[in-house]
Enzyme design. Sequence first.
Site, short mmCIF file in Angstrom:
data_model
loop_
_atom_site.label_atom_id
_atom_site.label_comp_id
_atom_site.label_asym_id
_atom_site.label_seq_id
_atom_site.Cartn_x
_atom_site.Cartn_y
_atom_site.Cartn_z
N GLY A 1 0.34 9.89 -1.61
CA GLY A 1 -1.01 9.63 -1.15
C GLY A 1 -1.95 10.74 -1.60
N CYS A 2 -3.24 10.47 -1.47
CA CYS A 2 -4.24 11.43 -1.95
C CYS A 2 -4.25 12.69 -1.07
CB CYS A 2 -5.61 10.77 -2.00
SG CYS A 2 -6.05 9.86 -0.50
#
Lengths: 345, 345, 345, 345
Positions: B150-151
């Site tokens: 994920g970011c």
Amino acid sequence: MVRAGVVGSTGYAGYQLSVILSQHKNVSIVFLSSHSYSNMKLSDVYGNLTGILDKVCIDMQTVESKLTEIDVLFLALPHGQSFDLVEKALSAGVKVIDIGADYRLRDYKEYEKWYGVTHKLPNRLKDAVYGLPELNRERISSSSLVANPGCYPTASILALAPLMHTGIIDNASVIIDALSGVTGAGRSANISSLFCECGESVKAYNIACHRHTPEIEQQLSDVAGDKIILSFTPHLVPMSRGILATCYGNLKKSISQNELYDLYRSYYKNENFIRITDTLPETRYVKGSNICNIALRVDERTNRVIAVSAIDNLIKGAAGQAVQNMNILFGFYEHAGLDMIPNIL
Amino acid sequence: MVRAGVVGSTGYAGYQLSVILSQHKNVSIVFLSSHSYSNMKLSDVYGNLTGILDKVCIDMQTVESKLTEIDVLFLALPHGQSFDLVEKALSAGVKVIDIGADYRLRDYKEYEKWYGVTHKLPNRLKDAVYGLPELNRERISSSSLVANPGCYPTASILALAPLMHTGIIDNASVIIDALSGVTGAGRSANISSLFCECGESVKAYNIACHRHTPEIEQQLSDVAGDKIILSFTPHLVPMSRGILATCYGNLKKSISQNELYDLYRSYYKNENFIRITDTLPETRYVKGSNICNIALRVDERTNRVIAVSAIDNLIKGAAGQAVQNMNILFGFYEHAGLDMIPNIL
Amino acid sequence: MVRAGVVGSTGYAGYQLSVILSQHKNVSIVFLSSHSYSNMKLSDVYGNLTGILDKVCIDMQTVESKLTEIDVLFLALPHGQSFDLVEKALSAGVKVIDIGADYRLRDYKEYEKWYGVTHKLPNRLKDAVYGLPELNRERISSSSLVANPGCYPTASILALAPLMHTGIIDNASVIIDALSGVTGAGRSANISSLFCECGESVKAYNIACHRHTPEIEQQLSDVAGDKIILSFTPHLVPMSRGILATCYGNLKKSISQNELYDLYRSYYKNENFIRITDTLPETRYVKGSNICNIALRVDERTNRVIAVSAIDNLIKGAAGQAVQNMNILFGFYEHAGLDMIPNIL
Amino acid sequence: MVRAGVVGSTGYAGYQLSVILSQHKNVSIVFLSSHSYSNMKLSDVYGNLTGILDKVCIDMQTVESKLTEIDVLFLALPHGQSFDLVEKALSAGVKVIDIGADYRLRDYKEYEKWYGVTHKLPNRLKDAVYGLPELNRERISSSSLVANPGCYPTASILALAPLMHTGIIDNASVIIDALSGVTGAGRSANISSLFCECGESVKAYNIACHRHTPEIEQQLSDVAGDKIILSFTPHLVPMSRGILATCYGNLKKSISQNELYDLYRSYYKNENFIRITDTLPETRYVKGSNICNIALRVDERTNRVIAVSAIDNLIKGAAGQAVQNMNILFGFYEHAGLDMIPNIL
């Protein structure tokens, strides 16, 4: 009718203050003044005010000769520039509300360490009252010199005071991570404040060395009855107004989120500018108003409490709070002139 | 020439991935696909691509029949929607890089707890590799199923890994306070993502319950060789791209800022996408690139270290990292197709 | 390998030019220079370039001594500051591409009238070629002094040239209403360019007196074979990059929208940077690229044609076009170094 | 005390109207209503109003039963949805102020042509008054059905009326080039209104076919005593509030800029919401207020006049003007509830 003078009326905080005072039913503005725009109308600088607030800003030199005509002097100046004028005003019996930083720290050596300038009025510091009404209302009411809090400290202290007061968190564990809009940098022509330099980007700055840190610590130490040392990290975000403070503390004992809300609602039960909400704050919920929103979360996994607060940095974080302090000083209804509805859009 | 298929090419991450792949000298895009915009050109959805990337997006049903024509399948789907297709792709010998969340957590029960859906492919989890090359390059290279991070986790783990690896901070003290641009919310027509709802405002959200938390903890636990439980607070800020993570840890022993920098520079000495800078990161410094900026501060007053990282959430936080993983999987130069210069403006 | 020098590399156009040149396979950058940031790295000013373009900017004085080492000199200076250096460069046999305004108007008296400064190099004007390749490619190719067009003129002329060439509109009826992002104001520390002064607002400025007007008129007069006088109104809008020009003309005879599109597609049939689209342009469709989007509408009610164009002001409106001109000057593929895909986000 | 009901109070215009009415000393809000958020508090949708305006929105069906309890009904609905309710309200003797478009065009066939829906109340059109007080104050005062002007028409008509009234421009030459903030698109969950889709970009839209065109033409034809056909081009710009209209006309005879200013100042001499300024308008100068700023330029080179106006689209362009109309209808001071100072920041 209180007769007021404003020093530094063309900066963002000074502008906001001038507008609020101009609408205040108990205030007569005797003068506005400006260093950069003296002899110009305020509406020449802020075109929205054309036909509404066209008062000419006098220069800083002329201010002194006007001290006898006013009851209260507001200052919105960079730090280190208020000393001479404040001494003269106080000597003349004028009450002073300083939106700047010069009288917030009780210990002038702390001031000199953090701000890097000599404090020329250390003997006045004992009389200065830190102008956060939710904590110091009584002392403000009888003061002659009110040190209006900084914007970050207002949001941070209001978010943390109930926790510190109750003693349920480890005092060494406090971290404040805060976001500010660009008006916080003032109306100076700095490249770092250009639209193309701060738009579409965020950054942290002055980590572990921001000047608002000792001010937060001083007040929270008072509340806690303990010496508080904490971490404070400011960030710049691409919006004009607003501060959001996300504050962390490690719980010393278990408390439910509901109990925590009860604690806050009780602590601020008589405060009309504090709004405890279930929903997490967004700065747009308080923009344009003197309101501080606070919400709470208990993280059971880490045994931490997270308190989040939002204010409008130019109003509750500067001009609005200054007027709130004036209202207290002169016995007006504390809301007078401050009933602006937040303008979410 | 690697033959690639993209599922979910009209979301922001899928768009970014399609553009990067279209420029990659070792890749041939066999198909793009879209649920909402099937049978339309990608350039009908993203007008910038007219005449540049006019490939028609096939529908999701057609994807299955194309699995025999590709070597690698990229998925950019909401969580819980990848299971059937991934099983088919893996069975067909196609390597899979999932930009979504379905294979990041090793324990399917953790996944089900945080995401609230049933995991339909738990037996594939043991083969999935968390695709953060800076930590797991070797395992990625021989994997068939890469779970792209994920970011927020990308920014957070990269900022904290050297500290956890070295063991110089109290593992229970970690707090991550992160800011994200609005592309992080995807390209769905939600009122909360409207210009007038998220412009000129900031907010914290999903405090103590964001789904990226267990992913960060899992990876940092690996690095630390200890079970890490931490606080993670995401904020939404009014910009399109970028993540800034401000990470706190209590030092167990004294270390100077210079020593800390040495530690990070050594840890990441062979990493070309990691940029350790003296200057504090701004998201605009990495926007449009696969670079992660990291800077460090030691707060001697509180004995804390603050590590700040910045990435472009759609590139290093999604599509760029996916391509980096593909490069590793297929033995290409790890920079291939990823040498974009950050576009500060 | 062309050896290039850049004067004024720390302004926005100079920055963009430096980045493009640094990626150009046929170019070796001999020097970058800066007035305000001499002896600093370009990456000290533009933090995104750290580790990517760390070249130190020499001061203006040193530039002269380097003229013998270069083949082409790019200037990105405020108007009126190029004369001495350009004379020396031309005398030394160096080709000059001036991104500024000093050589765009053929008549030095016009220049002096609109710009309010003395033109010190009037005798060089006859040799200067207006560097809009779509109109003047042949003359550019054999020139020594290319006057790179302004940003508004590039968008406006490209939108109107086919109409003027064909003679189907009343030449006295042309109105150009254009919008610009804030990079158009440069990287100067002006209050009017502050985030809080130009965010969340729009304005028209310099109505009927903007300096780009005579430049547009000169070129369109050439195309029309008639003396064109037109109205040009620039507006400032809260975005960093981009120009949108909405251009009006009264039709002298009836023409359908389809015929109009045919006319434009024919006129620009060999132009790879011109993109004629059915969809109305948005500046984000060309942002970060050298592309000019144009769309057309016939208003049958008023018998007017409306041509709308969009460019990135720093690329097709400045640095990209300068490199396009360099490519023409030195016989490179006209796209060399200019194949950036527009980055819509 | 006027008893008011609001239909459609959770859209942006309805929200703004609800806030203004809640502060109006002569108004009692009997109900707010909402289609999407019925049975929710207005403050559940607009978090800024928590504790300030917590009134629950009733559903549309319940509105009918409340008609007997109100004196005036405000509608803020999409076009075509007002007919039944308006008929019932008028029959019940309730005055109606419609912020939507259903009663602005006198000719129902024009309405049906431009809006593509059947007009179900054509017989009421003859009684409807176009609610632009600066033009139609007298007729508004005795009306039962006020058609509140659109946002673009308000800005455009006010900018052009003095010119049309005086007859000094060629009536066939009028071009209006206007810019709008994103609230103009309403609070619907459309992808085109997402932060990441309309931020950092501008576009023209609905060229030569925007529905506000006939409304502008109808009113200006009245003023001119001539049939006016004009060009109107709307643009979307990345800000929340505000409209700027740049209006062009060819002068039939010479007039100086000073004479033009005299003409406008005379025409609007009794209008307190019109502010004629030397400085060119910026939308931030009127944001948050009911004021319309107008400035003028004569372009002697082209013999054109350019009139530029700015309004807040949600206030003078919608809710504020609706309240202004209510004040006229009920004989209140026209400023009542509308003395908001523009909030430039």
